[in-house]
Design a protein around this motif. Structure first.
Motif, short mmCIF file in Angstrom:
data_model
loop_
_atom_site.label_atom_id
_atom_site.label_comp_id
_atom_site.label_asym_id
_atom_site.label_seq_id
_atom_site.Cartn_x
_atom_site.Cartn_y
_atom_site.Cartn_z
N UNK A 124 -21.29 42.99 -29.04
CA UNK A 124 -21.52 44.13 -28.83
C UNK A 124 -21.85 44.60 -30.10
N UNK A 125 -23.24 45.06 -31.10
CA UNK A 125 -23.15 45.96 -31.91
C UNK A 125 -23.82 47.03 -32.82
N UNK A 126 -22.95 47.41 -32.73
CA UNK A 126 -22.98 49.36 -33.38
C UNK A 126 -23.65 49.25 -34.63
N UNK A 127 -24.71 50.59 -34.78
CA UNK A 127 -25.28 50.24 -35.61
C UNK A 127 -25.40 51.94 -36.43
N UNK A 128 -24.80 52.99 -37.61
CA UNK A 128 -24.86 53.69 -37.60
C UNK A 128 -24.51 53.70 -39.11
N UNK A 129 -24.45 55.33 -38.87
CA UNK A 129 -24.49 56.08 -40.84
C UNK A 129 -22.96 56.84 -40.76
N UNK A 130 -22.53 57.04 -41.99
CA UNK A 130 -21.04 58.00 -42.08
C UNK A 130 -21.54 59.61 -41.67
N UNK B 167 -13.03 48.29 -21.21
CA UNK B 167 -14.06 47.01 -21.39
C UNK B 167 -12.88 45.97 -21.88
N UNK B 168 -13.84 44.66 -21.69
CA UNK B 168 -13.51 43.67 -21.81
C UNK B 168 -13.24 43.56 -23.46
N UNK B 169 -11.32 43.04 -24.08
CA UNK B 169 -10.76 43.35 -25.09
C UNK B 169 -11.94 42.26 -25.80
N UNK B 170 -12.36 42.74 -26.79
CA UNK B 170 -12.33 41.39 -28.03
C UNK B 170 -11.78 40.51 -28.70
N UNK B 171 -12.54 39.41 -29.06
CA UNK B 171 -11.35 38.69 -30.00
C UNK B 171 -11.55 39.17 -31.49
N UNK B 172 -12.56 39.91 -31.84
CA UNK B 172 -12.51 40.42 -33.33
C UNK B 172 -13.68 42.05 -33.64
N UNK B 173 -12.99 42.42 -34.48
CA UNK B 173 -13.84 43.55 -34.39
C UNK B 173 -14.34 43.08 -36.18
N UNK B 174 -15.28 43.63 -36.73
CA UNK B 174 -15.77 43.96 -37.74
C UNK B 174 -16.80 44.90 -38.04
N UNK C 298 -2.17 41.53 -27.88
CA UNK C 298 -3.30 42.79 -26.20
C UNK C 298 -2.25 44.04 -27.35
N UNK C 299 -1.10 43.81 -27.52
CA UNK C 299 -0.63 45.23 -27.99
C UNK C 299 -1.13 46.67 -29.09
N UNK C 300 -2.45 46.13 -29.27
CA UNK C 300 -3.88 46.82 -30.80
C UNK C 300 -3.76 47.94 -29.66
N UNK C 301 -3.55 48.04 -28.17
CA UNK C 301 -4.67 48.57 -27.20
C UNK C 301 -4.29 49.76 -26.20
#
Length: 101
Positions: free
Chosen positions: A93-99, A52-59, A44-47
């Motif tokens: 929630x999946x986000x797809x993008x390019x650099x 939105x709801x805070x995710x369990x993990x971020x990849x 929780x301290x990272x936000x």
């Protein structure tokens, strides 16, 4: 290169089941010209701010091409363990993008 960011929300009490699925899915990434750049489980301290709801993990994962990502999603070994994903994950929630730059 394409980049896939996932905000992963799991069902309460299903952390171990989720970890079982990830133990299968994450090693499969490299078979398809992919690389896990990071996997974060923020507390929780990272936000600083969240609307939105805070995710369990971020990849964050990179693949050489869209086709490589599609092949990863169809990996037969990974598909055999999708029941673990379905049992443990509430939503992604999946986000797809390019650099850029």
């Amino acid at each position: 290169m394409i980049f896939i960011t996932q905000l992963i929300y799991i069902l309460e009490g299903q952390e171990n089941v989720f970890d079982e699925f990830e133990a299968i899915a994450i090693p499969a990434i490299s078979k398809y010209n992919g690389r896990l750049l990071f996997r974060i489980r923020p507390d929780e301290s990272a936000y600083i701010e969240s609307n939105i709801e805070n995710p369990y993990e971020i990849h964050l994962v990179e693949f050489e091409t869209d086709n490589d990502f599609a092949k990863f999603m169809q990996d037969e070994e990974r598909k055999r363990f999708l029941h673990l994903k379905e049992q443990s994950i509430k939503s992604i929630l999946l986000l797809k993008g390019t650099k850029l730059g």
